[in-house]
Scaffold this motif. Structure first.
Motif, mmCIF file in Angstrom:
data_model
loop_
_atom_site.group_PDB
_atom_site.id
_atom_site.type_symbol
_atom_site.label_atom_id
_atom_site.label_comp_id
_atom_site.label_asym_id
_atom_site.label_seq_id
_atom_site.Cartn_x
_atom_site.Cartn_y
_atom_site.Cartn_z
ATOM 1 N N GLN A 35 0.813 -1.212 0.000
ATOM 2 C CA GLN A 35 0.000 0.000 0.000
ATOM 3 C C GLN A 35 0.852 1.270 0.000
ATOM 4 N N THR A 37 3.570 3.836 -1.486
ATOM 5 C CA THR A 37 4.055 4.220 -2.808
ATOM 6 C C THR A 37 5.549 3.953 -2.921
ATOM 7 N N SER A 38 5.997 3.754 -4.134
ATOM 8 C CA SER A 38 7.413 3.461 -4.348
ATOM 9 C C SER A 38 8.286 4.634 -3.932
ATOM 10 N N GLN A 69 -7.141 5.214 1.704
ATOM 11 C CA GLN A 69 -5.932 5.453 0.933
ATOM 12 C C GLN A 69 -5.432 6.868 1.217
ATOM 13 N N ASP A 72 -1.191 11.486 0.615
ATOM 14 C CA ASP A 72 0.265 11.599 0.467
ATOM 15 C C ASP A 72 0.934 10.876 1.632
ATOM 16 N N GLU A 108 5.820 12.139 -7.647
ATOM 17 C CA GLU A 108 5.433 12.163 -6.233
ATOM 18 C C GLU A 108 6.364 13.081 -5.439
#
Length: 453
Positions: A35, A37-38, A69, A72, A108
């Motif tokens: 869940q 982010t990379s 979710q 950020d 991102e």
């Protein structure tokens, strides 16, 4: 989900030492590394590989535990802003009062903060905090340990740290228990924390509206007592907070909570005054505006702050316009003068940028032009850049009962009609007559006399 979290929290039978977190290992909480982010993973991995502590922290951890979710991901570390900035190629330090680093990973942006320490602690070679005479934090760049940082977080539910490498959650302030009880609780003495930064009161309301939580009793009582401290916050910062409050899909719930805690009148005093004079229509209008905004945001439709701010200030404009219309002023002049005064007063409390205040005033002025549809006026109005917003604003006024229904439906049909039908729709319309002003006889005076145009 919340009961399951509570059961995880209670699994640890051993007493927790002061300053030590409750540790929830992998498998004992619902968060999965998939869940994350990379970009957030890479930032944490890079910091750890260079010998620093690093965790995902705050709202992103809370939202993941709630099955939501995150918008950020934020990272907390013991690396200083300068060290973080040197470590990442696409990074920059922002802020003076509270220095953070924005690290860009592809599209991102990861916000990286250094662990904050207590204001009473002495840290040689580190920036010291500065306060105003009222206790407001003017500068807050004292760095410390993760334990100190957890104590400096605003609410217990945000003092949660997650390590993606071993998938563990660390709870320093009994935040999991408060999440399970759906409570927003200030860490430490609520009055003292609000005095440090009065914006925390707005954050409490925003989270309560977003999550459907209650504000814990002591934390809520202090808001009613110290809400006036928001007057000490720079208007530009308050404007940013207003956007966070009202432009994230929970405007109606936020509006009601702001009024419940007496904070709305501090942000929009002129509108609150109008509400006190006519709570029926004005309240209906504002709540309808909030509801429509929430629906559009949840449907991923575009929403401009100019429209919502225009709706919030419209009751104040209508009330102020009455003073100008009582004389011989034209409707256009009365509206323009009222709009100017209302916007000026609003900007003293929340600094509305011109890129929003100008479109807002254009939307208001269109309300006088939309009834004028005869001949080619309707077609020309549709070419106006603000037409769509003005049309939506008109529908809002009709829905709330400010004006008789019919005009909005006419404009709806006109937009959908072909050119021939549009000509038929406008050919038989009576042009609204402008109110002629009776000229007063000039008085002999050394100073020129005349009416405003």
């Amino acid at each position: 989900m919340l009961k399951k979290i509570a059961s995880y929290f209670r699994k640890d039978p051993l007493p927790i030492l002061p300053g030590e977190p409750h540790t929830i290992p992998s498998g004992d909480h619902p968060i999965s590394p998939r869940q994350i982010t990379s970009g957030a993973k890479k930032v944490v991995e890079q910091l750890v590989s260079d010998g620093y502590e690093a965790y995902l922290v705050g709202g992103c951890v809370r939202d993941l535990l709630l099955g939501m979710q995150p918008n950020d991901f934020d990272v907390a570390t013991d690396a200083t802003p300068e060290e973080v900035n040197r470590l990442f190629r696409r990074a920059r330090i922002i802020g003076r009062r509270f220095q953070i680093v924005h690290v860009r990973m592809g599209k991102e942006v990861i916000e990286v903060t250094t662990f904050r320490a207590s204001h009473t602690a002495e840290h040689k070679g580190r920036d010291q905090s500065r306060r105003s005479s009222k206790g407001l934090l003017l500068r807050d760049n004292i760095f410390g340990s993760v334990t100190e940082d957890a104590c400096r977080r605003d609410f217990t539910m945000n003092a949660l740290y997650y390590h993606p490498q071993d998938n563990s959650v660390f709870d320093y302030a009994d935040g999991l228990s408060d999440i399970q009880q759906r409570l927003i609780r200030v860490i430490g003495n609520a009055e003292e924390r609000y005095r440090e930064d009065p914006v925390r009161m707005l954050r409490a309301v925003r989270f309560a509206a977003k999550l459907g939580f209650r504000i814990e009793e002591n934390s809520a009582r202090a808001i009613g007592k110290l809400g006036h401290l928001l007057a000490d916050i720079p208007p530009a910062r308050l404007f940013d907070e207003v956007l966070k409050l009202l432009m994230h899909g929970h405007a109606l719930a936020t509006f009601r909570l702001l009024r419940e805690f007496g904070l709305f009148k501090l942000l929009f005093p002129a509108t609150e005054e109008a509400l006190s004079k006519d709570p029926g229509y004005y309240l209906e209008f504002l709540e309808q505006a909030m509801t429509n905004t929430d629906k559009r945001i949840r449907a991923d439709k575009r929403v401009t702050p100019a429209f919502l701010l225009g709706a919030i200030l419209w009751p104040a404009v209508l009330e102020r316009r009455k003073a100008f219309e009582s004389g011989n002023s034209s409707p256009v002049y009365a509206l323009q003068q009222a709009a100017g005064e209302v916007v000026h007063r609003a900007c003293q409390r929340i600094s509305i940028p011109r890129r929003f205040s100008m479109p807002m005033r254009e939307i208001w002025e269109l309300q006088l032009r939309l009834p004028r549809r005869a001949g080619t006026q309707a077609s020309r109005l549709m070419e106006n850049n603000r037409f769509r917003a003005g049309y939506d604003f008109l529908l809002l006024r009709e829905d709330a009962g400010e004006i008789e229904p019919g005009l909005g439906e006419w404009w709806t049909r006109f937009q959908e009609a072909n050119e021939h039908t549009q000509e038929e729709m406008t050919s038989n319309l009576d042009q609204p007559k402008s109110r002629r002003r009776r000229r007063r006889p000039r008085k002999r005076s050394s100073a020129p006399q005349g009416d405003h145009d």
